[in-house]
Design a protein around this motif. Structure first.
Motif, mmCIF file in Angstrom:
data_model
loop_
_atom_site.group_PDB
_atom_site.id
_atom_site.type_symbol
_atom_site.label_atom_id
_atom_site.label_comp_id
_atom_site.label_asym_id
_atom_site.label_seq_id
_atom_site.Cartn_x
_atom_site.Cartn_y
_atom_site.Cartn_z
ATOM 1 N N LEU A 1 3.099 6.541 -6.268
ATOM 2 C CA LEU A 1 2.091 5.788 -5.509
ATOM 3 C C LEU A 1 1.526 6.633 -4.367
ATOM 4 O O LEU A 1 0.305 6.711 -4.178
ATOM 5 C CB LEU A 1 2.701 4.488 -4.985
ATOM 6 C CG LEU A 1 1.788 3.606 -4.144
ATOM 7 C CD1 LEU A 1 0.653 3.055 -4.993
ATOM 8 C CD2 LEU A 1 2.600 2.475 -3.518
ATOM 9 N N LEU A 2 2.411 7.299 -3.634
ATOM 10 C CA LEU A 2 1.944 8.120 -2.512
ATOM 11 C C LEU A 2 1.140 9.335 -2.982
ATOM 12 O O LEU A 2 0.237 9.780 -2.279
ATOM 13 C CB LEU A 2 3.122 8.568 -1.653
ATOM 14 C CG LEU A 2 3.735 7.467 -0.791
ATOM 15 C CD1 LEU A 2 4.999 7.960 -0.106
ATOM 16 C CD2 LEU A 2 2.731 6.952 0.239
ATOM 17 N N LEU A 3 1.448 9.858 -4.168
ATOM 18 C CA LEU A 3 0.672 10.983 -4.693
ATOM 19 C C LEU A 3 -0.776 10.590 -4.985
ATOM 20 O O LEU A 3 -1.651 11.451 -5.092
ATOM 21 C CB LEU A 3 1.322 11.552 -5.958
ATOM 22 C CG LEU A 3 2.637 12.298 -5.760
ATOM 23 C CD1 LEU A 3 3.216 12.714 -7.106
ATOM 24 C CD2 LEU A 3 2.458 13.507 -4.849
ATOM 25 N N PHE A 4 -1.021 9.303 -5.128
ATOM 26 C CA PHE A 4 -2.389 8.807 -5.301
ATOM 27 C C PHE A 4 -2.984 8.332 -3.980
ATOM 28 O O PHE A 4 -4.115 8.663 -3.643
ATOM 29 C CB PHE A 4 -2.422 7.655 -6.321
ATOM 30 C CG PHE A 4 -2.279 8.124 -7.731
ATOM 31 C CD1 PHE A 4 -3.384 8.463 -8.478
ATOM 32 C CD2 PHE A 4 -1.029 8.256 -8.309
ATOM 33 C CE1 PHE A 4 -3.257 8.919 -9.779
ATOM 34 C CE2 PHE A 4 -0.882 8.710 -9.610
ATOM 35 C CZ PHE A 4 -1.994 9.042 -10.347
ATOM 36 N N VAL A 5 -2.216 7.561 -3.237
ATOM 37 C CA VAL A 5 -2.727 6.947 -2.012
ATOM 38 C C VAL A 5 -3.085 7.994 -0.958
ATOM 39 O O VAL A 5 -4.141 7.898 -0.322
ATOM 40 C CB VAL A 5 -1.708 5.926 -1.454
ATOM 41 C CG1 VAL A 5 -2.062 5.487 -0.050
ATOM 42 C CG2 VAL A 5 -1.607 4.717 -2.387
ATOM 43 N N LEU A 6 -2.226 8.991 -0.762
ATOM 44 C CA LEU A 6 -2.484 9.984 0.292
ATOM 45 C C LEU A 6 -3.768 10.782 0.071
ATOM 46 O O LEU A 6 -4.587 10.885 0.989
ATOM 47 C CB LEU A 6 -1.280 10.907 0.462
ATOM 48 C CG LEU A 6 -0.110 10.265 1.187
ATOM 49 C CD1 LEU A 6 1.127 11.122 1.080
ATOM 50 C CD2 LEU A 6 -0.460 10.005 2.634
ATOM 51 N N PRO A 7 -3.984 11.363 -1.109
ATOM 52 C CA PRO A 7 -5.254 12.085 -1.283
ATOM 53 C C PRO A 7 -6.484 11.170 -1.165
ATOM 54 O O PRO A 7 -7.507 11.579 -0.610
ATOM 55 C CB PRO A 7 -5.158 12.673 -2.693
ATOM 56 C CG PRO A 7 -3.711 12.708 -3.010
ATOM 57 C CD PRO A 7 -3.107 11.552 -2.266
ATOM 58 N N ILE A 8 -6.371 9.959 -1.669
ATOM 59 C CA ILE A 8 -7.522 9.049 -1.598
ATOM 60 C C ILE A 8 -7.811 8.656 -0.152
ATOM 61 O O ILE A 8 -8.971 8.629 0.275
ATOM 62 C CB ILE A 8 -7.310 7.836 -2.522
ATOM 63 C CG1 ILE A 8 -7.361 8.301 -3.991
ATOM 64 C CG2 ILE A 8 -8.347 6.748 -2.260
ATOM 65 C CD1 ILE A 8 -6.923 7.261 -4.996
ATOM 66 N N LEU A 9 -6.759 8.379 0.633
ATOM 67 C CA LEU A 9 -6.979 8.077 2.058
ATOM 68 C C LEU A 9 -7.588 9.270 2.789
ATOM 69 O O LEU A 9 -8.486 9.104 3.622
ATOM 70 C CB LEU A 9 -5.661 7.688 2.733
ATOM 71 C CG LEU A 9 -5.172 6.274 2.544
ATOM 72 C CD1 LEU A 9 -3.765 6.116 3.124
ATOM 73 C CD2 LEU A 9 -6.128 5.275 3.178
#
Length: 181
Positions: A97-105
């Motif tokens: 989840l963080l591998l997706f959320v962090l770049p998108i944020l």
């Protein structure tokens, strides 16, 4: 049937795992050495590299998640208590989840600041939101907090669990993901 090494992960799964780790290490080096991003900060080389590696991490995470969805995971090692297998699965999904959320944020925050996000200068990513779009100024702070505390904390827990299995339980949980094993 995918090639498995013992009851471990496939060579592709192991490669994607260690590639993500290497990219995250590089990304944190850029994050900790680049200038603080303020209202009128120009996109320096370090900031541009941070953006490019963020895009690369997102791309590899998509590949990794697609591979995981299509190939599954090996069964837990014999003798692993169910609560440990469940907590490991939860930890892995939180990391995904963080591998997706962090770049998108980070991408949203760069857009909000009017900073172009490019992939190593080869192409520019499309804007997700307009520059200074109302209600999006918090994305940079959340990006930093999640990276510093959630991601590093979960990675630390992941490493501690692997070391626990290697040194205390003396099982093969760690070896299942080591390259070349």
């Amino acid at each position: 049937m995918p090639e498995r090494v013992g009851a471990g992960y496939t060579a592709t799964a192991r490669t994607l795992h260690w590639l993500i780790l290497a990219l995250l290490i590089v990304q944190f080096v850029f994050a900790w050495t680049m200038p603080d991003i303020k209202r009128n900060t120009p996109v320096t080389t370090l900031i541009g590299l941070h953006f490019s590696f963020g895009v690369l991490i997102l791309f590899v995470a998509v590949i990794r998640l697609a591979y995981r969805a299509s190939h599954g995971e090996p069964p837990p090692e014999d003798g692993i208590p169910p609560w440990q297998a469940t907590s490991a699965r939860i930890l892995h999904w939180l990391l995904y989840l963080l591998l997706f959320v962090l770049p998108i944020l980070g991408w949203i925050n760069a857009d909000w600041r009017g900073m172009p996000v490019s992939f190593f200068g080869l192409f520019e990513m499309p804007k997700i939101i307009a520059t200074r779009a109302p209600g999006w100024n918090w994305t940079g702070d959340l990006h930093s907090l999640l990276a510093t505390y959630a991601l590093l904390g979960l990675v630390g827990l992941h490493v501690l669990a692997a070391l626990y299995h290697y040194f205390f339980r003396r099982d093969r949980v760690l070896q299942r993901m080591l390259p070349g094993v």
